[in-house]
Write a protein that holds these residues in place. Structure first.
Motif, PDB file in Angstrom:
ATOM      1  N   ALA A 154     -24.451 -50.661  47.787  1.00 28.34           N
ATOM      2  CA  ALA A 154     -23.307 -50.165  47.027  1.00 28.34           C
ATOM      3  C   ALA A 154     -22.473 -51.316  46.483  1.00 28.34           C
ATOM      4  O   ALA A 154     -21.947 -51.260  45.371  1.00 28.34           O
ATOM      5  N   THR A 155     -22.348 -52.382  47.270  1.00 27.30           N
ATOM      6  CA  THR A 155     -21.642 -53.585  46.834  1.00 27.30           C
ATOM      7  C   THR A 155     -22.472 -54.789  47.269  1.00 27.30           C
ATOM      8  O   THR A 155     -23.436 -54.657  48.003  1.00 27.30           O
ATOM      9  N   LYS A 156     -22.092 -55.938  46.810  1.00 25.99           N
ATOM     10  CA  LYS A 156     -22.819 -57.160  47.183  1.00 25.99           C
ATOM     11  C   LYS A 156     -22.035 -57.889  48.267  1.00 25.99           C
ATOM     12  O   LYS A 156     -21.509 -58.970  48.076  1.00 25.99           O
ATOM     13  N   ARG A 157     -21.978 -57.251  49.437  1.00 22.58           N
ATOM     14  CA  ARG A 157     -21.344 -57.858  50.602  1.00 22.58           C
ATOM     15  C   ARG A 157     -22.392 -57.988  51.696  1.00 22.58           C
ATOM     16  O   ARG A 157     -23.071 -57.020  52.028  1.00 22.58           O
ATOM     17  N   VAL A 158     -22.488 -59.177  52.283  1.00 20.22           N
ATOM     18  CA  VAL A 158     -23.524 -59.446  53.271  1.00 20.22           C
ATOM     19  C   VAL A 158     -22.935 -60.291  54.396  1.00 20.22           C
ATOM     20  O   VAL A 158     -22.072 -61.141  54.160  1.00 20.22           O
ATOM     21  N   VAL A 181     -20.079 -63.371  51.121  1.00 21.77           N
ATOM     22  CA  VAL A 181     -20.771 -63.608  52.387  1.00 21.77           C
ATOM     23  C   VAL A 181     -19.771 -63.774  53.525  1.00 21.77           C
ATOM     24  O   VAL A 181     -18.800 -64.541  53.395  1.00 21.77           O
ATOM     25  N   GLU A 182     -20.033 -63.074  54.632  1.00 25.32           N
ATOM     26  CA  GLU A 182     -19.316 -63.292  55.887  1.00 25.32           C
ATOM     27  C   GLU A 182     -20.261 -64.081  56.794  1.00 25.32           C
ATOM     28  O   GLU A 182     -21.292 -63.563  57.231  1.00 25.32           O
ATOM     29  N   LEU A 183     -19.942 -65.339  57.054  1.00 25.34           N
ATOM     30  CA  LEU A 183     -20.780 -66.193  57.895  1.00 25.34           C
ATOM     31  C   LEU A 183     -20.191 -66.219  59.300  1.00 25.34           C
ATOM     32  O   LEU A 183     -19.023 -66.593  59.485  1.00 25.34           O
ATOM     33  N   ILE A 184     -20.997 -65.844  60.289  1.00 24.56           N
ATOM     34  CA  ILE A 184     -20.499 -65.600  61.644  1.00 24.56           C
ATOM     35  C   ILE A 184     -21.227 -66.506  62.626  1.00 24.56           C
ATOM     36  O   ILE A 184     -22.459 -66.620  62.587  1.00 24.56           O
ATOM     37  N   ASP A 185     -20.461 -67.131  63.534  1.00 23.79           N
ATOM     38  CA  ASP A 185     -21.080 -67.974  64.550  1.00 23.79           C
ATOM     39  C   ASP A 185     -20.238 -67.937  65.819  1.00 23.79           C
ATOM     40  O   ASP A 185     -19.003 -67.866  65.756  1.00 23.79           O
ATOM     41  N   ASN A 330     -24.213 -45.706  56.078  1.00 25.49           N
ATOM     42  CA  ASN A 330     -25.058 -46.572  55.235  1.00 25.49           C
ATOM     43  C   ASN A 330     -24.526 -47.992  55.108  1.00 25.49           C
ATOM     44  O   ASN A 330     -24.867 -48.711  54.159  1.00 25.49           O
ATOM     45  N   ARG A 331     -23.689 -48.402  56.040  1.00 24.89           N
ATOM     46  CA  ARG A 331     -23.234 -49.789  56.088  1.00 24.89           C
ATOM     47  C   ARG A 331     -23.443 -50.296  57.504  1.00 24.89           C
ATOM     48  O   ARG A 331     -23.627 -49.529  58.445  1.00 24.89           O
ATOM     49  N   TRP A 332     -23.400 -51.606  57.647  1.00 27.31           N
ATOM     50  CA  TRP A 332     -23.588 -52.209  58.960  1.00 27.31           C
ATOM     51  C   TRP A 332     -22.236 -52.651  59.517  1.00 27.31           C
ATOM     52  O   TRP A 332     -21.482 -53.372  58.863  1.00 27.31           O
ATOM     53  N   VAL A 341     -14.867 -55.136  66.045  1.00 29.37           N
ATOM     54  CA  VAL A 341     -15.639 -55.152  64.801  1.00 29.37           C
ATOM     55  C   VAL A 341     -15.335 -56.454  64.060  1.00 29.37           C
ATOM     56  O   VAL A 341     -14.191 -56.707  63.671  1.00 29.37           O
ATOM     57  N   ILE A 342     -16.355 -57.262  63.902  1.00 33.65           N
ATOM     58  CA  ILE A 342     -16.191 -58.524  63.180  1.00 33.65           C
ATOM     59  C   ILE A 342     -16.022 -58.259  61.698  1.00 33.65           C
ATOM     60  O   ILE A 342     -15.130 -58.790  61.033  1.00 33.65           O
ATOM     61  N   CYS A 343     -16.912 -57.422  61.147  1.00 35.41           N
ATOM     62  CA  CYS A 343     -16.846 -57.070  59.738  1.00 35.41           C
ATOM     63  C   CYS A 343     -17.780 -55.895  59.495  1.00 35.41           C
ATOM     64  O   CYS A 343     -18.548 -55.489  60.371  1.00 35.41           O
ATOM     65  N   GLU A 344     -17.721 -55.361  58.297  1.00 36.49           N
ATOM     66  CA  GLU A 344     -18.590 -54.262  57.874  1.00 36.49           C
ATOM     67  C   GLU A 344     -19.157 -54.629  56.508  1.00 36.49           C
ATOM     68  O   GLU A 344     -18.398 -54.969  55.592  1.00 36.49           O
ATOM     69  N   THR A 345     -20.477 -54.588  56.388  1.00 34.06           N
ATOM     70  CA  THR A 345     -21.114 -55.057  55.158  1.00 34.06           C
ATOM     71  C   THR A 345     -22.292 -54.151  54.789  1.00 34.06           C
ATOM     72  O   THR A 345     -22.728 -53.312  55.574  1.00 34.06           O
ATOM     73  N   ASP A 346     -22.803 -54.365  53.581  1.00 34.06           N
ATOM     74  CA  ASP A 346     -23.976 -53.613  53.123  1.00 34.06           C
ATOM     75  C   ASP A 346     -25.265 -54.174  53.695  1.00 34.06           C
ATOM     76  O   ASP A 346     -26.248 -53.441  53.835  1.00 34.06           O
ATOM     77  N   ALA A 347     -25.277 -55.471  53.967  1.00 34.66           N
ATOM     78  CA  ALA A 347     -26.509 -56.120  54.426  1.00 34.66           C
ATOM     79  C   ALA A 347     -26.175 -57.135  55.503  1.00 34.66           C
ATOM     80  O   ALA A 347     -25.056 -57.652  55.567  1.00 34.66           O
ATOM     81  N   VAL A 348     -27.184 -57.421  56.330  1.00 37.79           N
ATOM     82  CA  VAL A 348     -27.042 -58.409  57.406  1.00 37.79           C
ATOM     83  C   VAL A 348     -28.291 -59.266  57.427  1.00 37.79           C
ATOM     84  O   VAL A 348     -29.413 -58.751  57.348  1.00 37.79           O
ATOM     85  N   VAL A 349     -28.091 -60.572  57.543  1.00 35.95           N
ATOM     86  CA  VAL A 349     -29.199 -61.503  57.751  1.00 35.95           C
ATOM     87  C   VAL A 349     -28.962 -62.201  59.083  1.00 35.95           C
ATOM     88  O   VAL A 349     -27.952 -62.890  59.254  1.00 35.95           O
ATOM     89  N   LEU A 350     -29.884 -62.002  60.024  1.00 37.52           N
ATOM     90  CA  LEU A 350     -29.782 -62.662  61.318  1.00 37.52           C
ATOM     91  C   LEU A 350     -30.489 -64.006  61.236  1.00 37.52           C
ATOM     92  O   LEU A 350     -31.708 -64.071  61.084  1.00 37.52           O
ATOM     93  N   ALA A 351     -29.704 -65.074  61.298  1.00 37.14           N
ATOM     94  CA  ALA A 351     -30.232 -66.436  61.277  1.00 37.14           C
ATOM     95  C   ALA A 351     -29.745 -67.164  62.523  1.00 37.14           C
ATOM     96  O   ALA A 351     -29.439 -68.362  62.483  1.00 37.14           O
ATOM     97  N   ASN A 352     -29.693 -66.425  63.612  1.00 34.42           N
ATOM     98  CA  ASN A 352     -29.100 -66.935  64.859  1.00 34.42           C
ATOM     99  C   ASN A 352     -30.157 -67.315  65.882  1.00 34.42           C
ATOM    100  O   ASN A 352     -29.964 -67.156  67.088  1.00 34.42           O
ATOM    101  N   ALA A 353     -31.297 -67.805  65.405  1.00 34.10           N
ATOM    102  CA  ALA A 353     -32.337 -68.383  66.260  1.00 34.10           C
ATOM    103  C   ALA A 353     -32.699 -67.417  67.391  1.00 34.10           C
ATOM    104  O   ALA A 353     -33.015 -66.260  67.150  1.00 34.10           O
ATOM    105  N   ASN A 354     -32.647 -67.905  68.638  1.00 32.65           N
ATOM    106  CA  ASN A 354     -33.038 -67.068  69.769  1.00 32.65           C
ATOM    107  C   ASN A 354     -32.076 -65.912  70.022  1.00 32.65           C
ATOM    108  O   ASN A 354     -32.390 -65.001  70.793  1.00 32.65           O
TER     109      ASN A 354
END
Length: 574
Positions: A154-158, A181-185, A330-332, A341-354
């Motif tokens: 629906a939007t370009k938020r990830v 982009v919401e970058l989380i660590d 339909n959002r994450w 709740v850290i954030c709510e987005t349309d998409a999520v990319v897990l790049a958190n290794a293990n």
């Protein structure tokens, strides 16, 4: 040289042709993704035989221009098989044009589903062909379990989880395409875990075969070099050192490569011991491999620079550890360990290794933690003469601020990140074996750093959409029976959920291309890699291999099926 000579005919295009020529890769077979003109244009070059390359392409094409020289002079470019590949990659209303008006070309395109017309040609050419696709072509997906799902947010938020090199390059690639982009660590700064070493090497993964692994790492290597060279021009504080890298003949595999390697010299070439000594500054006694465009940098500094370049589109959340993902309307929703709740987005990319193993939707992924320790070696008068990284079973980098980085150990099954003496001794023993008399330091006096890498058993990263694993196992439970792929439906994926993990010790080389692959999937763009590379990176590849061999077994404690992948190895070509 040919490209430069051809484009020089149009001096008014010089600003554009210069950038294209600078980005153009050596003649290494495979796919090469060029991001040009501030990422406004993505050019995918496919270097190889046309029919083979188009068979491997995953894209939807809006327009074709057929320019394979005259059919009579180059008949291999004008085959019915190639016309059928055009049809597979086209949609209704896809258009084409070509300078030729040959009858067999017209008939071949019509047979493939195109409506063909003769139109007025250019210059001295009286007629040429143009037309439009009128049929609805099959996607021709020969492995539906690896099919890339279309995604229409629906939007370009990830949200990108993990602020190491994999996460930051992914966030940067998406920001360059207009995503917020919401970058989380969970840490308090960038690149604090596997990407936190003070320096790392970028070099290719050389192979004598033509496997998907070799193709991926060749493409990823040149892709990384292009991006690093551009950032070096844009920011003079960037510490990218394109010094070249020496690979000593430290294994039978490397020795064989030195004798048999047949690739463009810009990728790698064998050099004499004398030449290796001149380049490295050390005494080398045997032939070696030389990677002339390879080099080294500080990963954390690179991450910081990429975030600065896209700071208007990337928001960073430190001290937030992801504990669960929840799909709501339909959002994450991303929840932290305190269930906030850290954030709510349309998409999520897990790049958190293990860390993917701690998330319900990805706990099944076949990655393991592998400990690695580097050692900081005080520079000596002798070691200060090292001009370029030298690799053996370990590596040593040129000194910076009075010390060298050397390493690294590789310890599967160990989850401690405490620095220990035995691994300092191991690093030092490797150095003294390959470069004797470089130092007399006592291992007990060394400092260093240890971290956990995320590694898959085939040493390829896991990059792509995340499937509903229960549905996946049920859908493909009978793969071992050898039924045609056409009898299976595409896998069901979680809408908008992707992973980019498992880069191990080669993340600096592999992450830029992997990030572009994720971004291309989120944007429904043509993929920047071939189908076989996409299959070899797909997060479900081990599951598919197990299903084909009937290796899924019943868990004794419940009725759920689980992987029996003990000892399973994959060569990267599925």
């Amino acid at each position: 040289d040919d490209l430069h000579r051809a484009l020089s005919v149009w001096p008014e295009f010089e600003p554009y042709s210069t950038e294209l020529i600078q980005a153009y890769p050596p003649a290494v077979e495979g796919y090469h993704q060029l991001n040009l003109f501030d990422h406004r244009v993505s050019l995918t070059l496919m270097l190889g035989e046309a029919e083979t390359m188009f068979e491997q392409l995953d894209a939807r094409v809006d327009a074709w221009y057929l320019d394979g020289f005259a059919p009579g002079k180059n008949p291999d470019m004008w085959t019915q098989d190639l016309f059928q590949q055009m049809a597979r990659l086209s949609h209704e209303d896809t258009r084409f044009s070509t300078f030729t008006a040959a009858g067999f070309v017209r008939r071949g395109l019509e047979a493939a589903g195109f409506s063909v017309n003769k139109v007025k040609g250019f210059g001295q050419k009286r007629e040429m062909l143009a037309g439009v696709m009128t049929a609805t072509a099959s996607s021709g997906q020969n492995q539906p379990w690896f099919q890339v799902p279309e995604f229409t947010p629906a939007t370009k938020r990830v949200a990108v989880v993990g602020a190491g090199i994999a996460g930051v390059t992914t966030a940067w690639a998406l920001a360059n395409r207009g995503w917020q982009v919401e970058l989380i660590d969970k840490q308090d700064d960038l690149a604090q875990e596997g990407s936190g070493n003070p320096a790392g090497v970028i070099l290719p993964r050389i192979s004598l075969d033509h496997s998907a692994e070799a193709e991926f790492y060749n493409s990823a290597y040149f892709h990384a070099l292009r991006e690093l060279e551009k950032t070096s021009v844009d920011d003079t504080t960037h510490n990218w050192q394109m010094s070249g890298v020496i690979q000593l003949a430290s294994s039978e595999r490397i020795k064989k490569q030195i004798k048999q390697l047949d690739v463009p010299a810009e990728l790698a070439h064998a050099i004499s011991a004398e030449r290796a000594s001149d380049i490295s500054g050390m005494t080398i006694t045997d032939e070696a491999l030389y990677y002339p465009r390879a080099g080294w940098l500080c990963p954390q500094q690179l991450c910081r620079l990429l975030l600065e370049q896209a700071s208007d589109r990337i928001t960073v959340h430190y001290h937030r550890e992801l504990s669960r993902l929840e799909s709501v309307h339909n959002r994450w929703q991303l929840h932290d360990v305190e269930d906030g709740v850290i954030c709510e987005t349309d998409a999520v990319v897990l790049a958190n290794a293990n860390g993917v193993k701690n998330i319900k939707q990805t706990a099944w992924l076949a990655v393991e933690a592998v400990r690695g320790q580097i050692s900081y070696l005080p520079a000596t008068t002798r070691s200060q003469q090292i001009h370029t990284p030298i690799c053996y079973e370990g590596y040593i980098l040129p000194q910076r601020d009075g010390q060298h980085v050397m390493g690294a150990t590789f310890k599967p099954g160990q989850d401690s990140i405490a620095v220990n003496l035995p691994e300092h001794e191991e690093n030092l023993a490797q150095l003294e074996h390959w470069l004797p008399d470089i130092t007399t330091v006592d291992a007990a006096s060394l400092h260093g750093r240890a971290a956990l890498r995320a590694v898959a058993s085939d040493r390829m990263p896991l990059v792509g959409a995340v499937v509903d694993i229960a549905h996946f196992k049920n859908t493909y439970a009978d793969l071992q029976k050898g039924k045609p792929a056409s009898q299976y439906q595409p896998a069901i994926c979680y809408a908008g959920l992707y992973v980019n993990v498992g880069h191990g010790a080669r993340g600096l080389t592999s992450c830029f291309l992997s990030a572009d692959l994720i971004a291309a999937q989120l944007n429904n763009e043509p993929l920047p890699v071939s189908r076989r590379v996409q299959y070899a990176l797909n997060p479900t590849r081990f599951m598919v291999r197990a299903l084909k061999k009937g290796q899924l077994v019943k868990n004794e404690n419940n009725n759920n099926t689980t992987d029996d992948l003990s000892g399973h190895k994959c060569t990267g070509g599925l």
